[in-house]
Design a protein around this motif. Structure first.
Motif, PDB file in Angstrom:
ATOM      1  N   GLU A 230       2.874   9.853 -21.842  1.00  0.00           N
ATOM      2  CA  GLU A 230       2.173   9.424 -20.648  1.00  0.00           C
ATOM      3  C   GLU A 230       3.002   9.625 -19.386  1.00  0.00           C
ATOM      4  O   GLU A 230       2.520   9.444 -18.278  1.00  0.00           O
ATOM      5  N   ALA A 231       4.246   9.979 -19.553  1.00  0.00           N
ATOM      6  CA  ALA A 231       5.133  10.051 -18.392  1.00  0.00           C
ATOM      7  C   ALA A 231       4.720  11.181 -17.458  1.00  0.00           C
ATOM      8  O   ALA A 231       4.299  12.244 -17.889  1.00  0.00           O
ATOM      9  N   PHE A 232       4.866  10.948 -16.175  1.00  0.00           N
ATOM     10  CA  PHE A 232       4.583  11.975 -15.179  1.00  0.00           C
ATOM     11  C   PHE A 232       5.928  12.480 -14.684  1.00  0.00           C
ATOM     12  O   PHE A 232       6.588  11.819 -13.901  1.00  0.00           O
ATOM     13  N   PRO A 233       6.430  13.626 -15.161  1.00  0.00           N
ATOM     14  CA  PRO A 233       7.825  14.011 -14.970  1.00  0.00           C
ATOM     15  C   PRO A 233       8.182  14.347 -13.526  1.00  0.00           C
ATOM     16  O   PRO A 233       7.376  14.855 -12.760  1.00  0.00           O
ATOM     17  N   LEU A 234       9.425  14.042 -13.189  1.00  0.00           N
ATOM     18  CA  LEU A 234      10.044  14.467 -11.939  1.00  0.00           C
ATOM     19  C   LEU A 234       9.227  14.083 -10.710  1.00  0.00           C
ATOM     20  O   LEU A 234       9.047  14.868  -9.785  1.00  0.00           O
ATOM     21  N   LEU A 235       8.698  12.868 -10.701  1.00  0.00           N
ATOM     22  CA  LEU A 235       7.877  12.436  -9.591  1.00  0.00           C
ATOM     23  C   LEU A 235       8.216  11.005  -9.235  1.00  0.00           C
ATOM     24  O   LEU A 235       8.253  10.135 -10.095  1.00  0.00           O
ATOM     25  N   ASP A 236       8.466  10.758  -7.963  1.00  0.00           N
ATOM     26  CA  ASP A 236       8.763   9.421  -7.478  1.00  0.00           C
ATOM     27  C   ASP A 236       7.667   9.059  -6.480  1.00  0.00           C
ATOM     28  O   ASP A 236       7.469   9.757  -5.490  1.00  0.00           O
ATOM     29  N   PHE A 237       6.948   7.972  -6.731  1.00  0.00           N
ATOM     30  CA  PHE A 237       5.780   7.646  -5.925  1.00  0.00           C
ATOM     31  C   PHE A 237       6.106   7.514  -4.441  1.00  0.00           C
ATOM     32  O   PHE A 237       5.316   7.935  -3.585  1.00  0.00           O
ATOM     33  N   ASP A 238       7.255   6.889  -4.129  1.00  0.00           N
ATOM     34  CA  ASP A 238       7.558   6.717  -2.709  1.00  0.00           C
ATOM     35  C   ASP A 238       7.856   8.053  -2.034  1.00  0.00           C
ATOM     36  O   ASP A 238       7.627   8.214  -0.827  1.00  0.00           O
ATOM     37  N   SER A 239       8.333   9.042  -2.800  1.00  0.00           N
ATOM     38  CA  SER A 239       8.530  10.378  -2.231  1.00  0.00           C
ATOM     39  C   SER A 239       7.187  11.069  -1.996  1.00  0.00           C
ATOM     40  O   SER A 239       6.972  11.717  -0.962  1.00  0.00           O
ATOM     41  N   VAL A 240       6.272  10.935  -2.956  1.00  0.00           N
ATOM     42  CA  VAL A 240       4.950  11.551  -2.815  1.00  0.00           C
ATOM     43  C   VAL A 240       4.195  10.938  -1.640  1.00  0.00           C
ATOM     44  O   VAL A 240       3.470  11.623  -0.913  1.00  0.00           O
ATOM     45  N   ALA A 241       4.380   9.635  -1.434  1.00  0.00           N
ATOM     46  CA  ALA A 241       3.671   8.951  -0.349  1.00  0.00           C
ATOM     47  C   ALA A 241       4.024   9.525   1.018  1.00  0.00           C
ATOM     48  O   ALA A 241       3.245   9.410   1.971  1.00  0.00           O
ATOM     49  N   PHE A 250      -3.508   9.610  -1.317  1.00  0.00           N
ATOM     50  CA  PHE A 250      -3.911   8.803  -2.478  1.00  0.00           C
ATOM     51  C   PHE A 250      -2.834   7.778  -2.824  1.00  0.00           C
ATOM     52  O   PHE A 250      -3.125   6.587  -3.027  1.00  0.00           O
ATOM     53  N   VAL A 251      -1.590   8.210  -2.862  1.00  0.00           N
ATOM     54  CA  VAL A 251      -0.500   7.296  -3.202  1.00  0.00           C
ATOM     55  C   VAL A 251      -0.360   6.208  -2.143  1.00  0.00           C
ATOM     56  O   VAL A 251      -0.177   5.026  -2.464  1.00  0.00           O
ATOM     57  N   ARG A 252      -0.469   6.577  -0.867  1.00  0.00           N
ATOM     58  CA  ARG A 252      -0.364   5.574   0.198  1.00  0.00           C
ATOM     59  C   ARG A 252      -1.461   4.516   0.072  1.00  0.00           C
ATOM     60  O   ARG A 252      -1.219   3.315   0.247  1.00  0.00           O
ATOM     61  N   ASP A 253      -2.673   4.958  -0.240  1.00  0.00           N
ATOM     62  CA  ASP A 253      -3.788   4.017  -0.375  1.00  0.00           C
ATOM     63  C   ASP A 253      -3.574   3.057  -1.545  1.00  0.00           C
ATOM     64  O   ASP A 253      -3.829   1.855  -1.435  1.00  0.00           O
ATOM     65  N   VAL A 254      -3.106   3.597  -2.667  1.00  0.00           N
ATOM     66  CA  VAL A 254      -2.899   2.749  -3.848  1.00  0.00           C
ATOM     67  C   VAL A 254      -1.751   1.768  -3.610  1.00  0.00           C
ATOM     68  O   VAL A 254      -1.841   0.587  -3.953  1.00  0.00           O
ATOM     69  N   LEU A 255      -0.676   2.237  -3.005  1.00  0.00           N
ATOM     70  CA  LEU A 255       0.458   1.353  -2.736  1.00  0.00           C
ATOM     71  C   LEU A 255       0.088   0.231  -1.775  1.00  0.00           C
ATOM     72  O   LEU A 255       0.659  -0.864  -1.832  1.00  0.00           O
ATOM     73  N   ALA A 256      -0.887   0.491  -0.901  1.00  0.00           N
ATOM     74  CA  ALA A 256      -1.273  -0.508   0.100  1.00  0.00           C
ATOM     75  C   ALA A 256      -2.345  -1.473  -0.401  1.00  0.00           C
ATOM     76  O   ALA A 256      -2.680  -2.435   0.299  1.00  0.00           O
ATOM     77  N   ASP A 257      -2.872  -1.236  -1.597  1.00  0.00           N
ATOM     78  CA  ASP A 257      -3.965  -2.070  -2.116  1.00  0.00           C
ATOM     79  C   ASP A 257      -3.419  -3.401  -2.634  1.00  0.00           C
ATOM     80  O   ASP A 257      -2.737  -3.447  -3.661  1.00  0.00           O
TER      81      ASP A 257
END
Length: 279
Positions: A230-241, A250-257
């Motif tokens: 299930e792992a999503f490799p080489l990805l850091d959510f705060d970097s994607v945001a 998408f990441v910004r919206d989810v992090l802000a929910d």
């Protein structure tokens, strides 16, 4: 003598997903370790290196370490190759409370824990591969002699005169007659499975050691550790945001929910990003 051993926590490490939540969980795991030490009335806490990552350690983490180790239990720290001891290291920069002892030499130095019981500790003093601190070492005193360091599994513990060596570096637990690798207490990657945690080691009068493992992982208790498939490799959510892309929004919206807790937010992000990748 009852000692609590842990190693390889790797505070401030980078994660493929849910970086901020995972890094906070590592801090909380250390809090669990200290709470366990106090609850079990251990005589000392031992850390066998890689407590944090030198190149990523923040001032906030340095303050956190000082405050967390300001407790009613002696703490002994043996720097590893990722948290090596040096002028710029947290180990030198922090004004530790009197109960904290940092081993600062790259050769074993002794600390008397009790009458007839000595702990020898050594530190990595620069970056690079791990080393065999036992090479050329010989105990020069009687009684029970223990060692604390960060390195590979030694085959020659008995010939040094040591009764037992407490080690870090290997993330898979290994409880042998003359050495203990506790493994990392909080899994850092999806393939780090199985029993792991803080190890309470009871040292007997003849130098033998009995061990009990306690699960202290905050990441596992919060459902933050995903299976390897299930792992999503080489990805850091705060970097994607920070990206000016569809997935960044998408990441910004989810992090802000505010309706999402940490575990659910991580699952939503992982599933959503996988779906976007497959578009």
């Amino acid at each position: 003598m009852k000692l609590l051993l842990f190693a390889d926590l790797h505070l401030d490490t980078r994660f493929a997903t849910a970086g901020p939540a995972r890094r906070q969980a590592l801090r909380d795991t250390l809090g669990h370790i200290v709470e366990l030490a106090e609850a079990e009335s251990v005589d000392a806490v031992l850390c066998a290196g890689d407590l944090y990552e030198h190149d990523r350690c923040s001032p906030g983490t340095a303050r956190f370490l000082r405050d967390t180790f300001d407790c009613g239990v002696p703490v002994f720290l043996a720097p590893g190759n990722d948290d090596w001891y040096g002028v710029e290291s947290v180990y030198q920069q922090v004004d530790w409370t009197p109960n904290v002892h940092v081993f600062a030499s790259d050769s074993f130095t002794p600390v008397v824990l009790a009458d007839g019981l000595t702990l020898w500790g050594a530190a990595h003093v620069g970056p690079g591969p791990t080393r065999n601190f036992l090479e050329g070492f010989a105990v020069n005193r009687s009684g029970v002699n223990l060692a604390l360091c960060h390195g590979s599994a030694p085959d020659d513990v008995p010939i040094t005169g040591l009764d037992h060596v407490f080690l870090g570096h290997v993330h898979t637990p290994d409880h042998a007659p003359h050495h203990t690798f506790p493994g990392n207490p909080d899994p850092l990657t999806p393939d780090e499975t199985g029993e792991r945690g803080a190890v309470i080691c009871t040292v007997h009068d003849d130098g033998t050691v009995s061990r009990e493992v306690f699960d202290v992982s905050a990441s596992r208790s919060r459902g933050l550790v995903v299976e390897a498939t299930e792992a999503f490799p080489l990805l850091d959510f705060d970097s994607v945001a920070a990206e000016r892309t569809v997935r960044g929004q998408f990441v910004r919206d989810v992090l802000a929910d505010p309706a999402l807790d940490t575990a659910l937010r991580s699952r939503v992000l992982t599933t959503g990003l996988r779906a976007l990748e497959e578009r």
